[in-house]
Write a protein that holds these residues in place. Sequence first.
Motif, short mmCIF file in Angstrom:
data_model
loop_
_atom_site.label_atom_id
_atom_site.label_comp_id
_atom_site.label_asym_id
_atom_site.label_seq_id
_atom_site.Cartn_x
_atom_site.Cartn_y
_atom_site.Cartn_z
N PHE A 21 43.30 44.64 46.72
CA PHE A 21 43.96 45.53 45.76
C PHE A 21 43.68 45.13 44.31
O PHE A 21 44.01 45.87 43.39
N SER A 30 48.75 51.57 48.40
CA SER A 30 47.45 52.12 48.02
C SER A 30 47.58 53.26 47.01
O SER A 30 48.52 54.07 47.10
N ASN A 56 42.52 51.73 46.12
CA ASN A 56 42.04 51.89 47.50
C ASN A 56 41.59 53.33 47.74
O ASN A 56 42.15 54.05 48.57
#
Length: 393
Positions: free
Chosen positions: A308, A294, A299
């Motif tokens: 993603f 992340s 994110n």
Amino acid sequence: MSPTEGVKEFGQFLYRMGYSKATFHCYGRLLHQLILFYQDFYDTREEYDKDRWDIRRIPGATINHNVQPHTWIDFTRLPEVFRPLVKRYARTLIAQGLAPSSIQTQVLSVTRFLQFILDRHYEWVDLGNLHREDMEAFYEVLRREGSARKERWYISRLIFVRKFLEHIQIRSYDEAPQVPTSHLIFFEDIPYRLEPVDEVIRYIPEAVLTQLDRHVDELDRPQYIPIVVLLRATGWRIADILNLRYDTCLVKSPEGWYIQGDITKTRVLNHRVPINHTVAGMLATLAEHIKSQSTAENNPDRFLFVYFRGQRRGLPFKAELVQRSMDRLAATVPILDDEDGSVFHFRNHAFRHSKAVELINNGMRLDLVQKWLAHASPKMTQVYARLLDTTMR
């Protein structure tokens, strides 16, 4: 020109040119979207001053990212004289945390009622002189319009109109009826629907759960396996599971491991339920993996189950895709309904019902079941208790 008027004129043009209805439906829908886009793009007013609200521009509004989001509340069908009144009502519903789709449904129901009232009393600018006779006439019209639909359609429309009238009376709106709502809409006006408990509580039979547990690792989308495991372990709504954050979803205490998240429907923040070591280990591994991938770009909200890349980058998985994956598994394995031998069709929410029945069948007190499921009142929890019979055991 409103989008509806623009599309209507375009349809008349196509008709004169000899084009088919199929052509109109194809290009009419596109024109409608284009008109809405340009109107919104060049409309610099505050959102609450517009006749179509983009819920994404209203701070604090509830948006469920786990389903196809309904982001508009449309007042263009409302009689213009009543638009300020209904907009004021809708603002209250937004503050109460209702989903945009629910608000739009209520607005449409109130719109039909107010259209009827203006057809009956064209000179009215408020509902001050609303009387019982008006409501009885509205019931007849509503019955005719809903003759081909289920009774629940009729009931829901009456309930939404009653809520609207009660709201503007309790808050002493200038446009409110002078006659109390209880004298306008009688208790017996809204039919009471009796449904068998096993239809209200659509739980998953134990034999089906056993088959699912045996084959869950065969799901065609491996990223959904942890979601199904958590549905089984917690009984939470799938929306709350998909809103878990990788940095706060797992908590260790002296008593053991807990899963932690926000329950959006009843607004319970940092709700915890116990989980065993196996589920906790899975959750810890997954959280660490998602954290390592992340960034602030892909994110930003730290979702545990997140896209993603693609159009939904940074948003959680869609709930219906998890259900479809389970249905494909059921058709492939197959997973069969023990009652009639047919391929079982999964519903995400049925896991919640199954967990409640499991907890009660194993002797957990109703007040603890209520706390586990984060029910706002014991009423729903008591419905599960009625399932304690020999067949269920």
